[in-house]
Design a protein around this motif. Sequence first.
Motif, PDB file in Angstrom:
ATOM      1  N   ILE A  62       0.845  -1.177   0.031  1.00  0.00           N
ATOM      2  CA  ILE A  62      -0.119  -0.093  -0.045  1.00  0.00           C
ATOM      3  C   ILE A  62       1.044   1.098   0.012  1.00  0.00           C
ATOM      4  O   ILE A  62       0.618   2.115  -0.765  1.00  0.00           O
ATOM      5  N   GLU A  63       1.917   1.105   0.799  1.00  0.00           N
ATOM      6  CA  GLU A  63       2.755   2.291   0.849  1.00  0.00           C
ATOM      7  C   GLU A  63       3.537   2.537  -0.684  1.00  0.00           C
ATOM      8  O   GLU A  63       3.698   3.774  -0.965  1.00  0.00           O
ATOM      9  N   THR A  64       3.922   1.420  -1.114  1.00  0.00           N
ATOM     10  CA  THR A  64       4.478   1.526  -2.392  1.00  0.00           C
ATOM     11  C   THR A  64       3.645   2.092  -3.593  1.00  0.00           C
ATOM     12  O   THR A  64       3.872   2.931  -4.309  1.00  0.00           O
ATOM     13  N   LEU A  65       2.217   1.556  -3.368  1.00  0.00           N
ATOM     14  CA  LEU A  65       1.316   2.120  -4.469  1.00  0.00           C
ATOM     15  C   LEU A  65       1.153   3.630  -4.171  1.00  0.00           C
ATOM     16  O   LEU A  65       1.003   4.422  -5.270  1.00  0.00           O
ATOM     17  N   SER A  66       1.092   4.034  -3.085  1.00  0.00           N
ATOM     18  CA  SER A  66       0.954   5.524  -2.541  1.00  0.00           C
ATOM     19  C   SER A  66       2.057   6.274  -3.330  1.00  0.00           C
ATOM     20  O   SER A  66       1.968   7.559  -4.008  1.00  0.00           O
ATOM     21  N   GLU A  67       3.454   5.700  -3.164  1.00  0.00           N
ATOM     22  CA  GLU A  67       4.511   6.508  -3.691  1.00  0.00           C
ATOM     23  C   GLU A  67       4.358   6.424  -5.210  1.00  0.00           C
ATOM     24  O   GLU A  67       4.729   7.427  -5.894  1.00  0.00           O
ATOM     25  N   GLU A  68       3.982   5.311  -5.922  1.00  0.00           N
ATOM     26  CA  GLU A  68       3.863   5.259  -7.358  1.00  0.00           C
ATOM     27  C   GLU A  68       2.866   6.255  -7.776  1.00  0.00           C
ATOM     28  O   GLU A  68       2.899   7.168  -8.886  1.00  0.00           O
ATOM     29  N   ILE A  69       1.736   6.396  -6.943  1.00  0.00           N
ATOM     30  CA  ILE A  69       0.722   7.400  -7.417  1.00  0.00           C
ATOM     31  C   ILE A  69       1.165   8.791  -7.187  1.00  0.00           C
ATOM     32  O   ILE A  69       0.999   9.737  -8.317  1.00  0.00           O
ATOM     33  N   ASN A  70       2.059   9.050  -6.254  1.00  0.00           N
ATOM     34  CA  ASN A  70       2.502  10.454  -6.283  1.00  0.00           C
ATOM     35  C   ASN A  70       3.524  10.614  -7.141  1.00  0.00           C
ATOM     36  O   ASN A  70       3.540  11.812  -7.958  1.00  0.00           O
ATOM     37  N   VAL A  71       4.273   9.746  -7.765  1.00  0.00           N
ATOM     38  CA  VAL A  71       5.259  10.009  -9.097  1.00  0.00           C
ATOM     39  C   VAL A  71       4.343  10.323 -10.096  1.00  0.00           C
ATOM     40  O   VAL A  71       4.780  10.939 -10.839  1.00  0.00           O
ATOM     41  N   LEU A  72       3.559   9.398 -10.472  1.00  0.00           N
ATOM     42  CA  LEU A  72       2.518   9.668 -11.411  1.00  0.00           C
ATOM     43  C   LEU A  72       1.875  10.944 -11.416  1.00  0.00           C
ATOM     44  O   LEU A  72       1.888  11.734 -12.696  1.00  0.00           O
ATOM     45  N   ASP A  73       1.625  11.365 -10.273  1.00  0.00           N
ATOM     46  CA  ASP A  73       0.743  12.442 -10.196  1.00  0.00           C
ATOM     47  C   ASP A  73       1.703  13.766 -10.855  1.00  0.00           C
ATOM     48  O   ASP A  73       1.532  14.687 -11.559  1.00  0.00           O
ATOM     49  N   GLN A  74       3.149  13.576 -10.292  1.00  0.00           N
ATOM     50  CA  GLN A  74       4.044  14.810 -10.745  1.00  0.00           C
ATOM     51  C   GLN A  74       4.329  14.590 -12.265  1.00  0.00           C
ATOM     52  O   GLN A  74       4.543  15.813 -12.700  1.00  0.00           O
ATOM     53  N   GLN A  75       4.169  13.444 -12.681  1.00  0.00           N
ATOM     54  CA  GLN A  75       4.426  13.278 -14.112  1.00  0.00           C
ATOM     55  C   GLN A  75       3.335  13.837 -15.103  1.00  0.00           C
ATOM     56  O   GLN A  75       3.512  14.369 -16.154  1.00  0.00           O
TER      57      GLN A  75
ATOM     58  N   ASN B  40      -4.297   6.380 -17.147  1.00  0.00           N
ATOM     59  CA  ASN B  40      -5.000   5.212 -17.119  1.00  0.00           C
ATOM     60  C   ASN B  40      -3.895   4.284 -15.879  1.00  0.00           C
ATOM     61  O   ASN B  40      -4.654   3.349 -15.187  1.00  0.00           O
ATOM     62  N   ASP B  41      -2.567   4.369 -15.810  1.00  0.00           N
ATOM     63  CA  ASP B  41      -1.727   3.852 -14.841  1.00  0.00           C
ATOM     64  C   ASP B  41      -2.321   4.320 -13.659  1.00  0.00           C
ATOM     65  O   ASP B  41      -2.258   3.422 -12.526  1.00  0.00           O
ATOM     66  N   ARG B  42      -2.401   5.487 -13.217  1.00  0.00           N
ATOM     67  CA  ARG B  42      -2.862   6.234 -12.082  1.00  0.00           C
ATOM     68  C   ARG B  42      -4.124   5.339 -11.560  1.00  0.00           C
ATOM     69  O   ARG B  42      -4.217   4.891 -10.447  1.00  0.00           O
ATOM     70  N   LYS B  43      -4.985   5.307 -12.498  1.00  0.00           N
ATOM     71  CA  LYS B  43      -6.353   4.611 -12.236  1.00  0.00           C
ATOM     72  C   LYS B  43      -6.164   3.287 -11.617  1.00  0.00           C
ATOM     73  O   LYS B  43      -6.680   2.814 -10.581  1.00  0.00           O
ATOM     74  N   ASN B  44      -5.562   2.484 -12.486  1.00  0.00           N
ATOM     75  CA  ASN B  44      -5.196   1.255 -12.102  1.00  0.00           C
ATOM     76  C   ASN B  44      -4.637   1.014 -10.741  1.00  0.00           C
ATOM     77  O   ASN B  44      -4.915   0.108  -9.856  1.00  0.00           O
ATOM     78  N   LEU B  45      -3.673   1.784 -10.581  1.00  0.00           N
ATOM     79  CA  LEU B  45      -2.900   1.779  -9.122  1.00  0.00           C
ATOM     80  C   LEU B  45      -3.857   2.178  -8.046  1.00  0.00           C
ATOM     81  O   LEU B  45      -3.802   1.751  -6.833  1.00  0.00           O
ATOM     82  N   GLN B  46      -4.579   3.080  -8.368  1.00  0.00           N
ATOM     83  CA  GLN B  46      -5.572   3.587  -7.363  1.00  0.00           C
ATOM     84  C   GLN B  46      -6.586   2.662  -6.955  1.00  0.00           C
ATOM     85  O   GLN B  46      -6.885   2.310  -5.530  1.00  0.00           O
ATOM     86  N   ASP B  47      -6.901   1.809  -7.945  1.00  0.00           N
ATOM     87  CA  ASP B  47      -7.931   0.526  -7.857  1.00  0.00           C
ATOM     88  C   ASP B  47      -7.313  -0.284  -6.993  1.00  0.00           C
ATOM     89  O   ASP B  47      -7.966  -0.928  -6.010  1.00  0.00           O
ATOM     90  N   LEU B  48      -5.922  -0.700  -7.309  1.00  0.00           N
ATOM     91  CA  LEU B  48      -5.316  -1.766  -6.462  1.00  0.00           C
ATOM     92  C   LEU B  48      -4.855  -1.206  -5.195  1.00  0.00           C
ATOM     93  O   LEU B  48      -5.111  -2.162  -4.047  1.00  0.00           O
ATOM     94  N   HIS B  49      -4.669   0.036  -4.927  1.00  0.00           N
ATOM     95  CA  HIS B  49      -4.721   0.451  -3.718  1.00  0.00           C
ATOM     96  C   HIS B  49      -5.664   0.435  -2.621  1.00  0.00           C
ATOM     97  O   HIS B  49      -5.675  -0.237  -1.483  1.00  0.00           O
ATOM     98  N   GLU B  50      -7.119   0.506  -3.332  1.00  0.00           N
ATOM     99  CA  GLU B  50      -8.059   0.321  -2.574  1.00  0.00           C
ATOM    100  C   GLU B  50      -8.500  -0.985  -2.202  1.00  0.00           C
ATOM    101  O   GLU B  50      -9.065  -1.272  -1.131  1.00  0.00           O
TER     102      GLU B  50
END
Length: 409
Positions: free
Chosen positions: A86-99, A190-200
Amino acid sequence: MSIIELFLNVRVNKRIRYCFLFAVLNVFVLHAQAPKKNELENVRNKTIEEIEFTAKMIEENQIKSKESMNDLSLVTHKIKMQSRLIETLSEEINVLDQQIVMNNISIGQFKENVEKIKSEYAQSIYLTYQKRNKNSFILYILASDNFNLAYKRFRYIQIVNSYRKKQVAMLLDLEDQIKEENRKLEEKRNDRKNLQDLHETETVKLSNEKIKQKKLVNKLQQKEKDLRAELEKKRKIAREIEKEIEKIIRDEQKKSSKGNIYATLTREEKLISDEFGKNLGKLPWPTKQGIIVGKFGEQDHPSMKGIKVRNDGIYIATVKNTEVRCVFTGVVTRIFSIPGENYGVIVKHGNYFTLYHNLKEVRVESGRELKTKDIIGVVATDLDRNEAILNFQVWKETEKSDPELWLSH
């Protein structure tokens, strides 16, 4: 170069340089984030793999009717891995948000440049149209008072045409850049949405695992008598293992007047010892797959309050019939058995020793030289509990060391 030529070239070159520098800056920022993104993806994939392996072991353990401390350790480990995921997914989402922010800025800047170039291009066409109404380009040249002026007018027309071509090329290039940035933006969304779904999804799973953990602790607390007997049995085995290692160390120390093993080593053995010491955090696991269900040192008992558990090594839970591997070059120094508790093998690596206990089958003999990952034996499985657990220890002469620190992650 005429003033007009200089003016036109400066405007075009400035715009080209601006677009180029911005594109380079954008690529640099995204490139700097790429290693971080790749690293997080690797952590995520490894964590998911470990969660799946843990779930498989928990499922195998459910075949038996009794709950055990190993069950609790596996569930606790799964909770830890899901929290990490969950922590890793949150970090990945943050990186994607920056991109995504960078892509939006890129699109905005490219569109702004397109509008400016279109405006300049339209102005250039309009001025040419006005001049064409007065006379043609040919007449404009022929109407010159002298050859020098005619040549300058001819060069002026060439420069204007060249300027327009550059503007058209820049417009096409910028429009391609906008399309590419839009494609990247959509991909990242799309990547962010997939990660967010997995996070939930993983957050819900984590909550469910914590409920299971609490229920398991409550069940184990009702079996305190059995747990105390099991703990005492483990302590007895630990004492027997310690005696075996200490006997070997004493025998080796007797060979030296200085009372330390390193002084008795041959040059080759010292090289092995020195290399072993350099491999902290780099040694392969003694099993291809495994989960640490018992950590080194003294810890609170997970279900009995006020009770301490001391381990001289680590306990690695794995699947049935798992082969045990030597973690470094060495020599088999001793093979022993504790009545009713399977076999143990001690391997010498200079003045370091590794111990592999709870083997149902030993495939080496005393005095045999081993290389890294050579097979030592097979982990025993407790049929009543359906558990296969290896006791792995690392010693430096008489000093016990935390094996987890030596193993690669």
